[in-house]
Design a protein around this motif. Sequence first.
Motif, short mmCIF file in Angstrom:
data_model
loop_
_atom_site.label_atom_id
_atom_site.label_comp_id
_atom_site.label_asym_id
_atom_site.label_seq_id
_atom_site.Cartn_x
_atom_site.Cartn_y
_atom_site.Cartn_z
N GLY A 179 10.72 28.99 6.28
CA GLY A 179 9.82 27.93 6.75
C GLY A 179 9.31 28.21 8.14
N ILE A 197 7.70 22.40 7.64
CA ILE A 197 7.63 21.99 6.23
C ILE A 197 8.97 21.43 5.73
N MET A 198 9.94 21.35 6.60
CA MET A 198 11.21 20.73 6.19
C MET A 198 11.21 19.26 6.58
N GLY A 235 9.67 29.43 2.37
CA GLY A 235 10.35 28.18 2.67
C GLY A 235 10.09 27.03 1.74
N LYS A 236 9.36 27.28 0.66
CA LYS A 236 9.01 26.16 -0.21
C LYS A 236 9.10 26.56 -1.68
N LYS A 266 -2.84 18.18 1.47
CA LYS A 266 -1.78 17.53 2.23
C LYS A 266 -2.11 17.50 3.72
N PHE A 301 4.27 15.75 9.47
CA PHE A 301 3.45 14.54 9.39
C PHE A 301 3.77 13.53 10.50
N VAL A 355 11.24 23.26 11.83
CA VAL A 355 10.64 23.87 10.65
C VAL A 355 9.71 22.80 10.09
N ASP A 408 0.82 -1.20 0.00
CA ASP A 408 0.00 0.00 0.00
C ASP A 408 0.87 1.27 0.00
#
Lengths: 329, 492
Positions: free
Chosen positions: A208, B345-346, A275-276, A328, B395, B343, A2
């Motif tokens: 970030g 998102i890191m 930060g992205k 997300k 996460f 951080v 999965d």
Amino acid sequence: MDTTKRSAKSVIAALAKDWMSVVGIILLLIVFTILSQVKFGEQYFLTWSNFKNILLQTSAIAIVAIGQSILLLGGNFDLSLGRMLCLTSCVGATLMKAENPMPLGIIIILMFVIGLCVGSINGIMVAVIGVPAMIATLGTQYICYGLAKLITQAVPIPKMPSQIAWLGRGYIFGQIPVCAVIMVVLYAIAQFITTKTKVGRNIYAVGGSKEAAFFSGINVKKYHFGTFILGSILSTFGGLVLMSRLNSVAVTNGQNYEFDGVISSIIGGVSLAGGKGRVIGTMFGALFLNILFNGFSQMGIDPFVQDVLKGIVLVLAVTLDVIGNVKKS
Amino acid sequence: MADYILELKNISKVFPGVKALDDVSVSIERGTIHGLVGENGAGKSTLIKILAGIYQPSEGRIFMNGKEEHFATPIEARHTGIAVVHQEIKLAEPLTVAENMFLGNVLTDASGLVDWKGMRRRAQEIVNDLGMDIDVNAQVSSLTVAKKQIVEIMHAINANSQVLVMDEPSAVLTDRELEVMFRIVRQLREKGITIIYISHRLDEVFDLCNNVTVLRDGQMIDTLPIEAVNREKLINLMVGREMGQEYPKEKVEIGDTILKVEGLCGGMLKDISFEVKHGEIFGISGLVGAGRTELARAILGIDRIEKGTIEVRGRKVRYHNFRQAIKDGLGLIPEDRKLQGLVQIMTVEKNTTLVALDKVIRSGVINKKLEAEAAQDYVNKLHTMTPSIDTQVQFLSGGNQQKVVISKWLFQNSEILFLDEPTRGIDVGAKAEIYRLMTDMVKTGKTVVMISSEMPELLGMCDRIMVMHEGHKMGELSRDEATQEKIMAMCV
């Protein structure tokens, strides 16, 4: 099993997101090539001369956009970039056209000094004192624009010195625009620094999470200040390229470049939240925009409609970004 | 047969790829306080959200007062008599207490306009009824956290509330504030409201609840009267294995003084002196606002010091910023893990190397291989549960996030580590792992200064405990002499 499936899917999704602008460019090329064939029975769009045009038009904007996207990565933005370009160009052009002009080198250095002053003011206000970037750079935007108009009395200055002609109008092997090469080289350097060095990593960290970066021993103020300085240098340099390409300076030089920089960044996958994203994406974002408008012009679409379309592209790009983030979490 | 106000029968909830709840049946006796415990991810929140009408169960039925109910929306659940106080306080800070209490439920007069007078009067009645000292005309932003929590409860319950669900209401409260809230909760029970109480702090469950239900991995493990369990048994039920010792304290040789603070003043800090010896776990106790975090910040060069001296390894120091302290071998695991620690998102990898990035840099360039090795090494050593080092830390669960924060400082190889509330919001199993890591740290030659609001962990882990109150040092207790009562007596 999965999990492998899911990760494969997420890898594809991530790739598609990373290269959204490139996919967009390819789609645009296909669509406009077909349209050109259908409309004119001949290919005007997919020709080297048209592509040279697109590269010429993109270069200056894309160079300014490097600064904007690094500012965005660090969690800021600079609304004065476009007018800062205008101010430095106007001062430069006025000095170049003076009766007994100073040596060109000195004038160019002066242009950068002025750019650095504006960048420092932005940096001090935002990074050191803590004025919101929105307000601080909106203020300097007006100051720059006002000064540029005062200096030139809003009269365009034609015919730039021939020594700088190569920058915006020169070709390598008679075919490849010098400014496009400079653009690509600058992006390659920016991409390298942001992804492979400590400075770059720390810019991402600061963007970030300012707090987490601080509590990891990163000098947040220094990095914020630095990105404003970098933005001002690139903006001044973009101005030089633009004045050379147009062979004139007017107070409209650099108009909306700060926003075009933001739009290119977002299309290229740089997040407004900081930060992205990747700087290189911004170059493709800028190319995407210019290919779009080049195509529209060829199709004979009213230039006034183009602003509407630019707005739609921006809103779409941001909406997709937001939807992606919501999914997300 | 017992009188059940609420019966959940064979509830399952399936999310794509995950079975969050698996055939869970719980019956809640009328007029009781019913504890709901389990580790993070056990399914507590999902169950609450089903009760609150936020989620729909995939299978199973809900009965209230013997009648089957379907809560399609939160409003339906509310009208049926289920009030929910969520974990985070969600009040409109600039509005008054009365306005907040009637938020989304404004009283109107005959002409359809807002009935301010009526609302204030009604609000005051409710407040008086609970025996609380809260001015209903005060701005919520001016209240203490505890009082805000109570306003939140008053907002949740209304005339027809029969069941009040409280999701970790104590997470942000200090021990003394807790007492007040417990009183309110008990009063509500007297008034005939049944309470479902979710908490990570087991002491509270034993203090407050009549019955307790344990969830683990989405399944109902057991429902027991509180008299039928002790702390150890409850933890074992939650974790599903013998926990061994909750506080893995080991004897470590104590060395010379490594950190010495004398007469430190600055901000709210008043004349603080203490010494920490090499190899110690030194605890700092006190109520929230006692100046514990401020003390750490002052020592680490984050806040200004007005007076006093700091010696590290016998050398006088005065750090002008946090970076200097880091270079000198000090480190801080900050209070707010989410915001200050990582951080979000890191990735795990990039967060691990954030402090000591220089160690993976070769000729000016970050060496991907070295960086990945370092990150993977700490994931393995600390048993961080993450799909990979390329996963963004947002996460991960709280306990695993904390492990990444610790990795950061272990990689930097800091000698003296300040841990500010290191186990806040972390579940029992992961807490024990954090304690184990602290023991490992001192065993490998590091020194730990631990700030905590949870007395059991201070008593369980520290060699010495310093107690602070309003910026003053109130005293110091050795491991042998320290008790909860003695600390409490110094706290106030």
